[in-house]
Design a protein around this motif. Structure first.
Motif, short mmCIF file in Angstrom:
data_model
loop_
_atom_site.label_atom_id
_atom_site.label_comp_id
_atom_site.label_asym_id
_atom_site.label_seq_id
_atom_site.Cartn_x
_atom_site.Cartn_y
_atom_site.Cartn_z
N CYS A 281 5.70 -0.69 -2.39
CA CYS A 281 4.31 -0.70 -2.99
C CYS A 281 3.78 -1.99 -2.26
O CYS A 281 2.42 -1.99 -1.99
CB CYS A 281 4.31 -1.17 -4.56
N TYR B 30 3.81 -3.43 0.77
CA TYR B 30 3.66 -3.16 2.16
C TYR B 30 2.85 -1.89 2.48
O TYR B 30 2.03 -1.79 3.09
CB TYR B 30 4.96 -2.67 3.02
N SER B 31 2.55 -1.10 1.38
CA SER B 31 1.62 0.18 1.33
C SER B 31 0.35 -0.17 0.91
O SER B 31 -0.67 0.77 1.07
CB SER B 31 2.28 1.26 0.99
N SER B 32 0.09 -1.20 0.11
CA SER B 32 -1.27 -1.69 -0.32
C SER B 32 -2.00 -2.56 0.65
O SER B 32 -1.49 -3.28 1.43
CB SER B 32 -1.16 -2.44 -1.55
N PHE B 33 -3.21 -1.80 0.97
CA PHE B 33 -4.02 -2.66 2.21
C PHE B 33 -5.05 -3.33 1.31
O PHE B 33 -5.67 -2.87 0.38
CB PHE B 33 -4.79 -1.46 2.77
N ASN B 34 -5.15 -4.53 1.94
CA ASN B 34 -6.35 -5.46 1.34
C ASN B 34 -7.58 -5.29 2.17
O ASN B 34 -7.76 -6.06 3.32
CB ASN B 34 -5.81 -7.08 1.05
#
Length: 86
Positions: A65, A67-71
């Motif tokens: 989660c 590493y897969s969430s992009f800011n």
């Protein structure tokens, strides 16, 4: 089976030691990105490549989660308060 018979392991449980390939690939993946490994060494056997790549990905759901969430930040108007339009 002999260890289970002696009471050293629970019934139905056996120990499967990791292969040297798996141990080495995991250590490489922990220290270096795969791209750096590819750049450094001319030829890497296919099974070694596969194991390094396998161990390069996160294992826990929390890490996946993270590493897969992009800011995206200010580039996305919907991401800023009052920036999105309906």
């Amino acid at each position: 089976a002999a260890a289970a018979a002696l009471g050293l392991l629970p019934l139905g449980k056996t120990q499967n030691p990791k292969s040297l390939l798996d141990i080495a690939a995991r250590k490489v993946a922990e220290k270096w990105p795969f791209q750096r490994v590819e750049e450094r060494f001319e030829r890497i056997p296919e099974p070694v490549q596969r194991r390094i790549i396998y161990w390069s990905f996160p294992r826990s759901e929390r890490e996946i989660c993270m590493y897969s969430s992009f800011n995206i930040g200010a580039e996305d108007p919907a991401a800023t308060p009052g920036g999105g339009t309906a």
